[in-house]
Scaffold this motif. Structure first.
Motif, PDB file in Angstrom:
ATOM      1  N   ALA A 213      16.088  15.159  -6.498  1.00  0.00           N
ATOM      2  CA  ALA A 213      16.504  14.568  -7.820  1.00  0.00           C
ATOM      3  C   ALA A 213      15.882  13.268  -7.873  1.00  0.00           C
ATOM      4  O   ALA A 213      15.186  12.974  -9.135  1.00  0.00           O
ATOM      5  N   PHE A 214      15.977  12.651  -6.865  1.00  0.00           N
ATOM      6  CA  PHE A 214      15.232  11.006  -6.908  1.00  0.00           C
ATOM      7  C   PHE A 214      13.794  11.215  -7.258  1.00  0.00           C
ATOM      8  O   PHE A 214      13.283  10.347  -8.131  1.00  0.00           O
ATOM      9  N   VAL A 215      12.985  12.078  -6.709  1.00  0.00           N
ATOM     10  CA  VAL A 215      11.712  12.125  -6.964  1.00  0.00           C
ATOM     11  C   VAL A 215      11.422  12.627  -8.285  1.00  0.00           C
ATOM     12  O   VAL A 215      10.478  12.212  -8.896  1.00  0.00           O
ATOM     13  N   ALA A 216      11.961  13.796  -8.748  1.00  0.00           N
ATOM     14  CA  ALA A 216      12.234  13.946 -10.171  1.00  0.00           C
ATOM     15  C   ALA A 216      12.354  12.872 -11.144  1.00  0.00           C
ATOM     16  O   ALA A 216      11.637  12.812 -12.166  1.00  0.00           O
ATOM     17  N   TYR A 217      13.168  11.909 -10.844  1.00  0.00           N
ATOM     18  CA  TYR A 217      13.595  10.827 -11.698  1.00  0.00           C
ATOM     19  C   TYR A 217      12.329   9.924 -11.595  1.00  0.00           C
ATOM     20  O   TYR A 217      12.013   9.145 -12.565  1.00  0.00           O
ATOM     21  N   ALA A 218      11.672   9.875 -10.323  1.00  0.00           N
ATOM     22  CA  ALA A 218      10.630   8.559 -10.294  1.00  0.00           C
ATOM     23  C   ALA A 218       9.345   9.239 -11.055  1.00  0.00           C
ATOM     24  O   ALA A 218       8.292   8.621 -10.798  1.00  0.00           O
ATOM     25  N   GLN A 219       9.096  10.525 -11.091  1.00  0.00           N
ATOM     26  CA  GLN A 219       8.110  11.011 -11.309  1.00  0.00           C
ATOM     27  C   GLN A 219       7.242  10.429 -12.292  1.00  0.00           C
ATOM     28  O   GLN A 219       5.933  10.375 -12.214  1.00  0.00           O
ATOM     29  N   PRO A 220       7.602   9.952 -13.528  1.00  0.00           N
ATOM     30  CA  PRO A 220       6.699   9.479 -14.555  1.00  0.00           C
ATOM     31  C   PRO A 220       6.031   8.149 -13.921  1.00  0.00           C
ATOM     32  O   PRO A 220       4.757   7.753 -14.239  1.00  0.00           O
ATOM     33  N   LEU A 221       6.590   7.361 -12.970  1.00  0.00           N
ATOM     34  CA  LEU A 221       6.012   6.104 -12.450  1.00  0.00           C
ATOM     35  C   LEU A 221       5.120   6.720 -11.381  1.00  0.00           C
ATOM     36  O   LEU A 221       3.983   6.286 -11.332  1.00  0.00           O
ATOM     37  N   LEU A 222       5.360   7.857 -10.633  1.00  0.00           N
ATOM     38  CA  LEU A 222       4.367   8.468  -9.512  1.00  0.00           C
ATOM     39  C   LEU A 222       3.160   9.007 -10.330  1.00  0.00           C
ATOM     40  O   LEU A 222       1.949   8.589  -9.728  1.00  0.00           O
ATOM     41  N   ASP A 223       3.275   9.392 -11.455  1.00  0.00           N
ATOM     42  CA  ASP A 223       2.266   9.859 -11.915  1.00  0.00           C
ATOM     43  C   ASP A 223       1.214   8.998 -12.586  1.00  0.00           C
ATOM     44  O   ASP A 223       0.095   9.271 -12.707  1.00  0.00           O
ATOM     45  N   GLN A 224       1.633   7.732 -12.793  1.00  0.00           N
ATOM     46  CA  GLN A 224       1.045   6.668 -13.249  1.00  0.00           C
ATOM     47  C   GLN A 224      -0.121   6.143 -11.983  1.00  0.00           C
ATOM     48  O   GLN A 224      -0.799   5.116 -12.186  1.00  0.00           O
ATOM     49  N   THR A 225       0.128   6.405 -10.853  1.00  0.00           N
ATOM     50  CA  THR A 225      -0.442   6.010  -9.441  1.00  0.00           C
ATOM     51  C   THR A 225      -1.782   6.670  -9.377  1.00  0.00           C
ATOM     52  O   THR A 225      -2.056   7.798  -9.888  1.00  0.00           O
ATOM     53  N   ASP A 226      -2.534   6.121  -8.218  1.00  0.00           N
ATOM     54  CA  ASP A 226      -4.084   6.657  -8.096  1.00  0.00           C
ATOM     55  C   ASP A 226      -3.797   7.547  -6.721  1.00  0.00           C
ATOM     56  O   ASP A 226      -4.512   8.011  -6.266  1.00  0.00           O
ATOM     57  N   GLY A 227      -2.612   7.485  -6.296  1.00  0.00           N
ATOM     58  CA  GLY A 227      -2.065   8.387  -5.100  1.00  0.00           C
ATOM     59  C   GLY A 227      -2.127   7.611  -3.915  1.00  0.00           C
ATOM     60  O   GLY A 227      -1.707   8.489  -2.758  1.00  0.00           O
ATOM     61  N   SER A 228      -2.618   6.538  -3.974  1.00  0.00           N
ATOM     62  CA  SER A 228      -2.565   5.561  -2.356  1.00  0.00           C
ATOM     63  C   SER A 228      -1.006   5.260  -2.153  1.00  0.00           C
ATOM     64  O   SER A 228      -0.085   5.262  -3.004  1.00  0.00           O
TER      65      SER A 228
ATOM     66  N   GLU B 107       0.307   2.793  -1.069  1.00  0.00           N
ATOM     67  CA  GLU B 107       0.598   1.548  -1.658  1.00  0.00           C
ATOM     68  C   GLU B 107       1.313   1.648  -2.751  1.00  0.00           C
ATOM     69  O   GLU B 107       2.285   1.173  -3.179  1.00  0.00           O
ATOM     70  N   GLN B 108       0.440   2.432  -3.786  1.00  0.00           N
ATOM     71  CA  GLN B 108       0.925   2.597  -5.127  1.00  0.00           C
ATOM     72  C   GLN B 108       2.172   3.265  -5.197  1.00  0.00           C
ATOM     73  O   GLN B 108       3.101   3.273  -6.162  1.00  0.00           O
ATOM     74  N   LEU B 109       2.213   4.474  -4.466  1.00  0.00           N
ATOM     75  CA  LEU B 109       3.281   5.211  -4.293  1.00  0.00           C
ATOM     76  C   LEU B 109       4.749   4.644  -3.702  1.00  0.00           C
ATOM     77  O   LEU B 109       5.524   4.671  -4.669  1.00  0.00           O
ATOM     78  N   ASN B 110       4.546   3.835  -3.098  1.00  0.00           N
ATOM     79  CA  ASN B 110       5.627   3.089  -2.363  1.00  0.00           C
ATOM     80  C   ASN B 110       6.105   2.048  -3.488  1.00  0.00           C
ATOM     81  O   ASN B 110       7.307   1.903  -3.726  1.00  0.00           O
ATOM     82  N   LYS B 111       5.262   1.209  -4.257  1.00  0.00           N
ATOM     83  CA  LYS B 111       5.541   0.343  -5.173  1.00  0.00           C
ATOM     84  C   LYS B 111       6.239   1.309  -6.334  1.00  0.00           C
ATOM     85  O   LYS B 111       7.433   0.634  -7.141  1.00  0.00           O
ATOM     86  N   ALA B 112       5.821   2.531  -6.652  1.00  0.00           N
ATOM     87  CA  ALA B 112       6.238   3.094  -7.803  1.00  0.00           C
ATOM     88  C   ALA B 112       7.955   3.586  -7.540  1.00  0.00           C
ATOM     89  O   ALA B 112       8.712   3.859  -8.249  1.00  0.00           O
ATOM     90  N   LEU B 113       7.971   4.039  -6.026  1.00  0.00           N
ATOM     91  CA  LEU B 113       9.403   4.515  -5.638  1.00  0.00           C
ATOM     92  C   LEU B 113      10.229   3.202  -5.721  1.00  0.00           C
ATOM     93  O   LEU B 113      11.324   3.294  -5.911  1.00  0.00           O
TER      94      LEU B 113
END
Length: 141
Positions: A7-22, A24-30
Protein backbone atom coordinates in the motif's frame (compact mmCIF):
# COMPACT_ATOMS: atom_id res chain seq x y z
CA UNK A 1 6.09 -7.91 0.48
CA UNK A 2 3.32 -7.41 3.01
CA UNK A 3 0.05 -5.58 2.46
CA UNK A 4 1.17 -2.47 4.31
CA UNK A 5 4.39 -2.22 2.31
CA UNK A 6 2.49 -2.74 -0.94
CA UNK A 7 0.00 0.00 0.00
CA UNK A 8 2.83 2.41 0.82
CA UNK A 9 4.68 1.67 -2.44
CA UNK A 10 1.41 2.27 -4.33
CA UNK A 11 1.06 5.57 -2.47
CA UNK A 12 4.66 6.56 -3.29
CA UNK A 13 4.46 5.44 -6.93
CA UNK A 14 4.08 8.93 -8.50
CA UNK A 15 7.33 10.05 -6.86
CA UNK A 16 9.08 6.76 -7.61
CA UNK A 17 8.15 7.13 -11.29
CA UNK A 18 9.94 10.48 -11.42
CA UNK A 19 13.31 8.98 -10.44
CA UNK A 20 16.02 7.61 -12.72
CA UNK A 21 15.95 4.35 -10.76
CA UNK A 22 19.15 4.98 -8.80
CA UNK A 23 19.20 3.89 -5.17
CA UNK A 24 19.80 7.46 -4.02
CA UNK A 25 16.80 8.88 -5.87
CA UNK A 26 14.54 5.98 -4.87
CA UNK A 27 15.45 6.53 -1.21
CA UNK A 28 14.80 10.25 -1.55
CA UNK A 29 11.39 9.60 -3.18
CA UNK A 30 10.45 7.18 -0.41
CA UNK A 31 11.57 9.64 2.28
CA UNK A 32 9.47 12.42 0.76
CA UNK A 33 6.53 10.01 0.47
CA UNK A 34 6.87 9.09 4.13
CA UNK A 35 6.98 12.75 5.10
CA UNK A 36 3.84 13.49 3.07
CA UNK A 37 2.10 10.43 4.52
CA UNK A 38 2.81 11.61 8.05
CA UNK A 39 1.78 15.18 7.23
CA UNK A 40 -1.56 13.88 5.93
CA UNK A 41 -2.28 12.39 9.35
CA UNK A 42 -1.88 15.72 11.14
CA UNK A 43 -4.64 18.27 11.71
CA UNK A 44 -4.25 21.31 9.44
CA UNK A 45 -2.89 23.64 12.15
CA UNK A 46 -0.15 21.18 13.13
CA UNK A 47 0.59 20.45 9.48
CA UNK A 48 1.26 24.14 8.78
CA UNK A 49 3.59 24.36 11.77
CA UNK A 50 5.48 21.25 10.66
CA UNK A 51 5.79 22.56 7.09
CA UNK A 52 7.18 25.86 8.34
CA UNK A 53 9.80 24.04 10.42
CA UNK A 54 10.62 21.81 7.45
CA UNK A 55 11.17 24.81 5.17
CA UNK A 56 13.69 26.24 7.63
CA UNK A 57 15.56 22.91 7.96
CA UNK A 58 15.73 22.45 4.19
CA UNK A 59 17.14 25.95 3.81
CA UNK A 60 14.77 26.78 0.97
CA UNK A 61 13.66 30.28 0.10
CA UNK A 62 9.96 31.01 0.54
CA UNK A 63 9.22 30.93 -3.19
CA UNK A 64 11.20 27.72 -3.73
CA UNK A 65 9.47 25.98 -0.84
CA UNK A 66 6.04 27.22 -1.97
CA UNK A 67 6.66 25.63 -5.37
CA UNK A 68 7.84 22.36 -3.71
CA UNK A 69 4.77 22.40 -1.49
CA UNK A 70 2.34 22.91 -4.39
CA UNK A 71 4.06 20.48 -6.77
CA UNK A 72 4.86 17.63 -4.37
CA UNK A 73 3.47 17.91 -0.85
CA UNK A 74 -0.12 19.00 -1.51
CA UNK A 75 -0.75 16.41 -4.27
CA UNK A 76 0.69 13.63 -2.08
CA UNK A 77 -1.50 14.67 0.86
CA UNK A 78 -4.55 14.64 -1.46
CA UNK A 79 -3.44 11.22 -2.72
CA UNK A 80 -3.28 9.98 0.86
CA UNK A 81 -6.80 11.25 1.53
CA UNK A 82 -8.05 9.48 -1.61
CA UNK A 83 -6.22 6.19 -1.01
CA UNK A 84 -6.77 5.94 2.75
CA UNK A 85 -10.10 7.67 3.44
CA UNK A 86 -10.76 5.76 6.66
CA UNK A 87 -7.60 6.84 8.44
CA UNK A 88 -8.36 9.12 11.32
CA UNK A 89 -6.46 12.27 12.06
CA UNK A 90 -5.07 12.34 15.57
CA UNK A 91 -2.80 14.90 17.08
CA UNK A 92 0.13 13.52 19.01
CA UNK A 93 -0.93 12.22 22.40
CA UNK A 94 -4.62 11.99 21.54
CA UNK A 95 -6.31 8.66 22.00
CA UNK A 96 -9.79 9.54 20.75
CA UNK A 97 -10.78 10.04 17.13
CA UNK A 98 -11.45 13.57 15.94
CA UNK A 99 -15.03 14.73 15.51
CA UNK A 100 -14.78 14.32 11.72
CA UNK A 101 -14.24 10.57 11.92
CA UNK A 102 -16.72 7.86 12.81
CA UNK A 103 -16.68 6.64 16.37
CA UNK A 104 -14.73 3.48 17.10
CA UNK A 105 -16.71 0.36 17.88
CA UNK A 106 -17.31 -0.10 21.57
CA UNK A 107 -16.38 -3.45 22.91
CA UNK A 108 -17.99 -5.53 25.61
CA UNK A 109 -16.41 -5.34 29.03
CA UNK A 110 -14.92 -8.61 30.16
CA UNK A 111 -15.93 -9.74 33.63
CA UNK A 112 -13.42 -8.57 36.23
CA UNK A 113 -11.68 -6.22 33.82
CA UNK A 114 -9.64 -3.71 35.80
CA UNK A 115 -9.95 -0.66 33.49
CA UNK A 116 -12.98 -1.19 31.24
CA UNK A 117 -12.87 0.54 27.88
CA UNK A 118 -9.09 0.93 27.78
CA UNK A 119 -7.60 0.20 24.37
CA UNK A 120 -5.29 -2.82 24.44
CA UNK A 121 -2.47 -0.84 22.81
CA UNK A 122 -2.78 2.24 25.02
CA UNK A 123 -0.44 2.82 27.97
CA UNK A 124 -1.82 1.08 31.04
CA UNK A 125 -3.77 3.44 33.32
CA UNK A 126 -2.03 1.98 36.39
CA UNK A 127 1.10 3.94 35.43
CA UNK A 128 3.43 0.97 34.87
CA UNK A 129 4.54 2.26 31.47
CA UNK A 130 3.53 -1.02 29.81
CA UNK A 131 0.85 -1.41 27.18
CA UNK A 132 -2.49 -2.25 28.76
CA UNK A 133 -2.59 -5.64 27.02
CA UNK A 134 0.67 -6.68 28.71
CA UNK A 135 -0.19 -5.27 32.14
CA UNK A 136 -3.64 -5.02 33.74
CA UNK A 137 -5.37 -6.09 30.53
CA UNK A 138 -3.42 -9.32 30.22
CA UNK A 139 -5.71 -12.30 29.84
CA UNK A 140 -5.51 -14.47 32.89
CA UNK A 141 -4.97 -18.15 32.20
Amino acid sequence: MGAIAEAFVAYAQPLLDQTDGSQEQLNKALAISQLCYNLALLPDDQRDTMLDEMRQKLGMEDAEFAEFRQAIIVPMIRRHEAMFPGMRRLSFGDSAPSSSTPQAHTRKVAPGEKYPGTDRYAPCPCGSGEKYKFCCGAKRR
